[in-house]
Scaffold this motif. Structure first.
Motif, mmCIF file in Angstrom:
data_model
loop_
_atom_site.group_PDB
_atom_site.id
_atom_site.type_symbol
_atom_site.label_atom_id
_atom_site.label_comp_id
_atom_site.label_asym_id
_atom_site.label_seq_id
_atom_site.Cartn_x
_atom_site.Cartn_y
_atom_site.Cartn_z
ATOM 1 N N MET A 36 -26.399 -23.343 -23.285
ATOM 2 C CA MET A 36 -24.953 -23.149 -23.302
ATOM 3 C C MET A 36 -24.643 -21.671 -23.485
ATOM 4 N N LYS A 37 -23.867 -21.141 -22.564
ATOM 5 C CA LYS A 37 -23.476 -19.741 -22.669
ATOM 6 C C LYS A 37 -22.004 -19.644 -22.329
ATOM 7 N N PHE A 38 -21.336 -18.664 -22.885
ATOM 8 C CA PHE A 38 -19.940 -18.453 -22.529
ATOM 9 C C PHE A 38 -19.820 -17.066 -21.934
ATOM 10 N N LEU A 39 -19.193 -17.031 -20.759
ATOM 11 C CA LEU A 39 -19.080 -15.763 -20.040
ATOM 12 C C LEU A 39 -17.626 -15.307 -20.103
ATOM 13 N N ILE B 110 -14.971 -13.670 -18.350
ATOM 14 C CA ILE B 110 -14.850 -13.347 -16.922
ATOM 15 C C ILE B 110 -14.322 -11.920 -16.684
ATOM 16 N N PHE C 260 -17.482 -17.864 -30.578
ATOM 17 C CA PHE C 260 -18.222 -16.896 -29.768
ATOM 18 C C PHE C 260 -17.286 -15.732 -29.475
ATOM 19 N N ASP D 104 -17.140 -9.730 -17.534
ATOM 20 C CA ASP D 104 -18.432 -10.159 -17.004
ATOM 21 C C ASP D 104 -19.541 -9.991 -18.051
ATOM 22 N N GLU D 105 -19.217 -10.384 -19.254
ATOM 23 C CA GLU D 105 -20.198 -10.263 -20.340
ATOM 24 C C GLU D 105 -20.382 -11.616 -21.013
ATOM 25 N N VAL D 106 -21.601 -11.886 -21.429
ATOM 26 C CA VAL D 106 -21.848 -13.130 -22.145
ATOM 27 C C VAL D 106 -21.407 -12.968 -23.599
ATOM 28 N N MET D 107 -20.662 -13.944 -24.071
ATOM 29 C CA MET D 107 -20.146 -13.858 -25.434
ATOM 30 C C MET D 107 -21.255 -14.166 -26.434
ATOM 31 N N ASP D 108 -21.161 -13.547 -27.596
ATOM 32 C CA ASP D 108 -22.174 -13.742 -28.634
ATOM 33 C C ASP D 108 -21.711 -14.772 -29.650
ATOM 34 N N PHE D 109 -22.666 -15.521 -30.169
ATOM 35 C CA PHE D 109 -22.328 -16.459 -31.232
ATOM 36 C C PHE D 109 -21.886 -15.660 -32.457
#
Ligand SMILES: Nc1ncnc2c1ncn2[C@@H]1O[C@H](COP(=O)(O)OP(=O)(O)OP(=O)(O)O)[C@@H](O)[C@H]1O
Ligand SMILES: [Mg+2]
Ligand SMILES: [Zn+2]
Lengths: 296, 146
Positions: free
Chosen positions: B1-4, B6, B29, B9-14
């Motif tokens: 599971m990843k959250f981007l 938009i 996140f 264009d970066e993946v969110m961090d927990f």
């Protein structure tokens, strides 16, 4: 449609690491089983054919031959292995990374739902609001993984797993132990057993399990009065299965009334009767299994 | 599971996990680019599905405990299923009040819970476990119902 990167295009850890945690569980299980010589599943697919009684007697037979033996009761809903081996709790919580299982008089360590539950309690998981099948099976897989991986087995020569009826249960075990070295498939002469067991054998072949042997249980009736083996059920189910699949019959175990009486009361038959056709059948099985350990 | 995120264009961090105690869970996140945060809210079923796998969104703080899935999931565990081995002297002592509080924990999971608290204290150099330390540990570790 808007365009943005997909999961596999994104190369960035979120700090969530679910997969890593699952891999860690696998590693824990693999590490635990690394100190076990041979893991042997006793399965069938079919219910009531004698899987648990065979597991208990085989454990006793192997132990009497000097091997270090552990036994996992994989039947979470209908556990019986602890009772058959005459084992009661409790489990010991030590400082190590696992719980120490209780053992029978001969030193066979056992883990079973029987040791964890109130007597006669049905298996029930705290459910998350709805009683779903997925939930049950997830918990069952978790429990089986923990039985194998979280119990401080120590160094064992053989770890036997009593696999509950249902071919899906065999698949579930293979998910946890993909390189399962050996499976004993218990069958009876009946036609019913033959068709179910045939499915299990196919599944095991497709999964590429290294060693598979058939145990033809209830092959004839060992009469306590005349001491001879007489026909019990008509049917050549086990022979036909073996011929059709090429899986060898490793042992033929006759029916004997005391086998059931004694085993079900916590005294595996072979401990009280180290001679005769039943002991010979189990000795033959034990020799087969000992052979797996020494020939890679 | 990843959250981007938009726009970035970066993946969110927990960032954080919250367990309100009603069986649900929130995992926050955050985007390192724009700082925007989002919370993933799961219902009891979803929360349990994840925890039944023995995994935790946001990573585990507590190492896996022996038979933890069975012990936290089983309804009707035997009171005498587990006994504790005699304690070996260690760097963490338990205050009488903390021991008393631990007695309220069902014996089926007590040994496991005790170990989690002891590990927590040891890792933080806390010499004595008191009810206050237990409270802090509970919220730090997100231990629901322990
Ligand atoms: N060869 C035998 N002679 C006499 N009794 C037997 C024999 N094999 C099994 N039994 C008895 O038959 C009953 C069913 O056996 P067991 O419980 O081992 O079957 P199972 O395959 O484990 O069943 P389940 O699918 O319910 O787990 C038991 O009472 C057992 O002692
Ligand atoms: Mg059985
Ligand atoms: Zn952003």
């Amino acid at each position: 449609m808007r365009k943005f990167r997909t999961y596999s295009e994104v190369d960035h850890s979120t700090g969530s690491e679910l997969l890593e945690q699952v891999l860690e569980q696998r590693a824990r299980l693999a590490k635990r089983l690394a100190s076990v010589g041979t893991v042997v599943a006793v399965a069938s697919g079919k219910g009531g054919v004698g899987k648990s009684a065979v597991t208990a007697n085989l454990a006793s037979c192997l132990r009497s031959r000097g091997l270090r033996v552990g036994a996992v009761d994989g039947d979470l809903n209908g556990p019986s292995l602890a009772r058959m081996l005459g084992v009661r709790g409790p489990l010991l919580e030590g400082d190590g990374d696992g719980v120490i299982p209780p053992a029978d008089a001969a030193g066979i360590s056992v883990i079973s739902m029987e040791l964890l539950q109130e007597e006669d309690a049905p298996l029930r998981w705290r459910d998350p609001g709805s009683d779903t099948f997925i939930w049950q099976s997830t918990m069952e897989t978790t429990a089986l993984r923990e039985f194998l991986g979280d119990v401080a087995w120590g160094d064992l020569d053989v770890l036997l797993i009593d696999v509950p009826p249902g071919t899906d249960k065999i698949s579930r075990l293979l998910e946890l132990i993909p390189d399962l070295p050996a499976v004993l498939v218990v069958t009876t002469p009946s036609e019913m057993a033959r068709s179910v067991v045939a499915r299990s054998l196919r599944l095991l072949r497709e999964a590429d399990v290294g060693t598979v042997g058939l145990v033809a249980n209830m092959s004839g009736y060992w009469c306590p009065d005349c001491d001879r083996i007489q026909p019990l059920f008509p049917g050549e189910g086990a022979q036909r299965l073996s011929e059709a699949t090429g899986v060898p019959i490793w042992a033929e175990i006759p029916f004997h009334p005391s086998f059931s009486l004694e085993t079900d009361r916590g005294h595996p038959f072979v401990t009280g009767h180290p001679e005769g056709p039943i002991a010979e059948a189990f000795t033959a099985l034990a020799e087969r299994l000992e052979g797996i350990g020494s020939t890679p | 599971m990843k959250f981007l995120c938009i726009p970035c264009d970066e993946v969110m961090d927990f960032a954080e996990r919250q367990i309100p105690g009603d069986g649900t869970m929130a995992a926050v996140f955050a985007c390192g680019g724009c700082g925007r945060e989002m919370a993933m809210l799961t219902n009891p079923m979803e929360t349990q599905m994840v925890s039944s796998l023995g995994v935790k969104v946001g990573g585990r703080e507590v190492p896996a405990q022996a038979l933890e899935g069975v012990r936290s999931g089983l309804d009707g565990g035997h009171e005498e299923a587990f006994v504790e081995a005699p304690p070996t002297p260690g760097p963490v002592a338990w205050s009488p009040e903390a021991i008393e509080r631990l007695q309220n924990v069902p014996s089926f999971v007590r040994g496991m819970v005790k170990r989690i608290y002891t590990d927590y204290a040891r890792e933080r150099g806390i010499g004595t476990l008191t009810p206050e330390v237990m409270d802090t540990a509970r919220s730090d570790l997100g231990l629901e119902g322990m």
